[in-house]
Design an enzyme around this catalytic site. Structure first.
Site, PDB file in Angstrom:
ATOM      1  N   ASP A   8      62.523 -33.525  70.371  1.00 17.35           N
ATOM      2  CA  ASP A   8      62.815 -32.284  69.531  1.00 17.35           C
ATOM      3  C   ASP A   8      62.511 -32.142  68.253  1.00 17.35           C
ATOM      4  OD1 ASP A   8      64.493 -29.766  68.987  1.00 17.35           O
ATOM      5  OD2 ASP A   8      65.662 -31.225  67.999  1.00 17.35           O
ATOM      6  N   ASP A  10      63.534 -29.894  65.141  1.00 19.54           N
ATOM      7  CA  ASP A  10      64.449 -29.378  64.085  1.00 19.54           C
ATOM      8  C   ASP A  10      65.827 -30.329  64.256  1.00 19.54           C
ATOM      9  OD1 ASP A  10      63.194 -27.714  62.529  1.00 19.54           O
ATOM     10  OD2 ASP A  10      63.768 -25.930  64.030  1.00 19.54           O
ATOM     11  N   LYS A 155      64.012 -26.554  78.310  1.00 24.86           N
ATOM     12  CA  LYS A 155      63.462 -27.654  78.102  1.00 24.86           C
ATOM     13  C   LYS A 155      63.017 -28.829  79.290  1.00 24.86           C
ATOM     14  CE  LYS A 155      64.720 -27.993  72.979  1.00 24.86           C
ATOM     15  NZ  LYS A 155      64.965 -28.895  71.938  1.00 24.86           N
ATOM     16  N   ASP A 178      68.932 -33.306  69.649  1.00 25.50           N
ATOM     17  CA  ASP A 178      70.323 -33.433  68.850  1.00 25.50           C
ATOM     18  C   ASP A 178      70.766 -32.104  69.342  1.00 25.50           C
ATOM     19  OD1 ASP A 178      68.528 -31.541  67.614  1.00 25.50           O
ATOM     20  OD2 ASP A 178      69.803 -31.728  65.723  1.00 25.50           O
TER      21      ASP A 178
END
Length: 234
Positions: A8, A10, A155, A178
């Protein structure tokens, strides 16, 4: 055996303010130098993911719009979803919550596979309207925005499709994330790392949780994977 890393952007390779974290970029480049392709996986737009891929120097496909778009450094793109019922939802949401805002990427027409709403409206409200109107949509809070998309767009499905380009299986991928929207990635990959500030629902599904948050945690996760699977000496 792990043959690729998906990660990921951000909150995972950035500081809390979304600036790139130097340690995370160095760890990504280390993995690439060791022959491990890295795939950037984000809820953000394809333009954003493409630019990050070029600037960081990853060789794996990028997965954008929460799995709705697969792309590469040559800017070839495959769209796995479209806007669907998103604008029906948006019209109803604005009637009830006039202060609701789309993300800036929506305003500039950068997105093709779903709606992104700023977190000024609770995700539960968005889910309630979806259920009330019986729309073929789901809403996921990434921690940075609310992503509204078709149920098959996530995802995990993005990683499945990207793996075909690499000639590997999803089980040969380690994923680092996260957010709640990383859960679908965790369902398909062979190894799962949650960054320290991740919600408990993600940590419970992880094989490893980093001790450090944000980009430092992303870097820690990459090094952990490289050591665990024999690419770096312990």
């Amino acid at each position: 055996m792990i043959k690729a890393i998906s990660i990921d952007i951000d909150g995972t390779i950035t500081y809390p303010n979304r600036r790139l974290q130097e340690n995370a970029v160095e760890a990504i480049r280390l993995a690439e130098n060791l022959g491990i392709p890295v795939m950037l996986v984000t809820g953000n737009s394809a333009c954003f993911a493409y630019a990050a891929t070029i600037l960081i120097g990853t060789t794996g496909p990028f997965i954008a719009e929460d799995g709705g778009v697969i792309g590469d450094k040559s800017n070839n793109r495959i769209f796995l979803g479209d806007m669907g019922d998103s604008m029906i939802l948006w019209s109803e949401l604005k009637k009830r919550y006039p202060n609701a805002e789309m993300s800036d990427t929506m305003k500039y027409g950068e997105r093709r596979a779903g709606l992104v709403i700023k977190r000024t409206v609770p995700v539960e409200v968005v889910r309630g309207i979806i259920e009330e109107l019986n729309l073929d949509l789901i809403a996921v809070d990434s921690g940075y925005a609310i992503h509204v998309k078709q149920p098959h767009v996530n995802k995990g499905e993005g990683i499945r499709n990207a793996c075909q380009k690499l000639g590997i299986t999803p089980e040969q991928v380690a994923h680092i994330g996260d957010g709640e929207n990383d859960l679908d990635a965790f369902k398909v990959v062979g190894y799962r790392v949650a960054v320290a500030q991740a919600p408990e629902v993600l940590k419970r599904e992880a094989d490893h949780v980093t001790t450090k948050p944000y980009g430092d945690g992303g870097a820690e996760g990459i090094i952990h994977i490289l050591k665990k699977f024999g690419y770096l000496e312990i």
